[in-house]
Design an enzyme around this catalytic site. Structure first.
Site, PDB file in Angstrom:
ATOM      1  N   HIS A  76     -18.832 -26.705 -17.785  1.00  0.00           N
ATOM      2  CA  HIS A  76     -19.008 -27.542 -18.496  1.00  0.00           C
ATOM      3  C   HIS A  76     -19.074 -28.324 -19.688  1.00  0.00           C
ATOM      4  CE1 HIS A  76     -22.579 -24.106 -16.409  1.00  0.00           C
ATOM      5  NE2 HIS A  76     -21.782 -24.822 -15.383  1.00  0.00           N
ATOM      6  N   ASP A 236     -21.472 -29.482 -12.679  1.00  0.00           N
ATOM      7  CA  ASP A 236     -20.016 -28.864 -11.960  1.00  0.00           C
ATOM      8  C   ASP A 236     -18.545 -29.428 -11.394  1.00  0.00           C
ATOM      9  OD1 ASP A 236     -20.830 -26.268 -12.560  1.00  0.00           O
ATOM     10  OD2 ASP A 236     -21.664 -25.404 -10.653  1.00  0.00           O
ATOM     11  N   HIS A 259     -17.093 -25.496  -6.526  1.00  0.00           N
ATOM     12  CA  HIS A 259     -15.695 -25.120  -7.564  1.00  0.00           C
ATOM     13  C   HIS A 259     -14.488 -25.453  -5.950  1.00  0.00           C
ATOM     14  CE1 HIS A 259     -17.968 -24.860 -10.640  1.00  0.00           C
ATOM     15  NE2 HIS A 259     -18.354 -24.158 -10.537  1.00  0.00           N
TER      16      HIS A 259
END
Length: 292
Positions: A76, A236, A259
């Site tokens: 972030h 993200d 991710h």
């Protein structure tokens, strides 16, 4: 060409680590040009650069590490720095995780705009997608293609009545980030909490820093956007893509990403060589010049 930038004054924030549950003090300190974005573990007296080769884990957050020393949940903050063009800054923390704040990037965004942004008299190259690149793993698909700017199209699907299928395509610039992406909070499911805690995650998670979903809807709160979930996935993605280390030109189309797939895609992108470090004008709406 974009210029290298840093913040005009030091920033200090305090918050909780969403996975460690620890109180964390975070300081952002202006840095000289050509420094890069450097994390510094004050408790271990150790620096770690925000670069792709230093990604060591992508379980429920992106983690950087060197020689067993790690910094978790960097995405972030990195997204915010990337969008506002900050290329040089020291990030000091006294623990192993960036504080989650309210689960979004809005606190980081406001703090950076308040501190101000300074051009440093030297340009930085653009990371420019030159040929289409496709990556697929499990249910995730990522496609990148040349584009005059930075754009992300993201699609998610969850078997939950509040989410189901959500998609959003958005130009990544300062104004859009401030209004449409930075406020979007991280989210999780009530049914998964015991598993997360048992495996060392979400020890600091609460209704103050995450959207928690039960079978019907949000527990004890309201959405900031009807499609807040896909907006947070874009947040993200920006943070993960920023680990390339340069301003980005390209259109990234992501389906059911996370991710792990973001980082694995970047590794494939580097391997394929379907990019160049270009020196040409960079089109990005500049909010910071008006705000500082």
């Amino acid at each position: 060409m974009p210029f290298q930038k840093t913040i005009k004054s030091e920033i200090s924030l305090t918050g909780i680590g969403i996975h460690t549950g620890k109180k964390i003090n975070l300081n952002l300190i202006p840095a000289q040009r050509d420094t890069g974005i450097v994390f510094y573990r004050k408790d271990r007296n150790f620096p770690i650069k925000a670069k792709l080769p230093f990604v060591v884990d992508t379980s429920f957050a992106t983690t950087l590490g060197v020689d067993g020393i790690k910094i978790r949940t960097v995405e972030h903050l990195l997204a915010t720095l990337h969008v506002f063009g900050i290329t040089n800054v020291f990030i000091e923390i006294d623990s192993s995780e960036i504080p989650v704040m309210d689960g979004s990037a809005i606190d980081f965004t406001k703090a950076i705009l308040k501190a101000g942004i300074a051009k440093q008299g030297k340009t930085v190259s653009l990371f420019k997608i030159t040929k289409p690149v496709y990556y697929e793993e499990s249910h995730s698909k990522i496609f990148a293609k040349p584009y005059r700017g930075f754009k992300i199209t993201y699609k998610i699907f969850y078997e939950h009545p509040l989410i189901m299928e959500q998609s959003l395509s958005i130009e990544i610039n300062e104004q859009n980030f401030l209004n449409d992406i930075a406020p979007a909070r991280t989210f999780g499911f009530l049914k998964d909490i015991n598993y997360l805690l048992k495996n060392g995650f979400a020890k600091g998670g609460s209704l103050d820093n995450a959207l928690v979903l039960d079978e019907k809807g949000v527990v004890g709160g309201n959405l900031r956007f009807k499609d807040e979930f896909v907006r947070h996935k874009i947040l993200d993605a920006i943070g993960d893509l920023s680990l390339i280390g340069y301003p980005i030109q390209g259109h990234f189309i992501i389906e059911k990403g996370g991710h792990t797939s973001h980082i694995n895609f970047l590794r494939k992108l580097i391997e394929t060589g379907c990019y160049e470090l270009a020196e040409e004008p960079y089109f990005n709406f500049q909010l910071s010049a008006q705000a500082v």
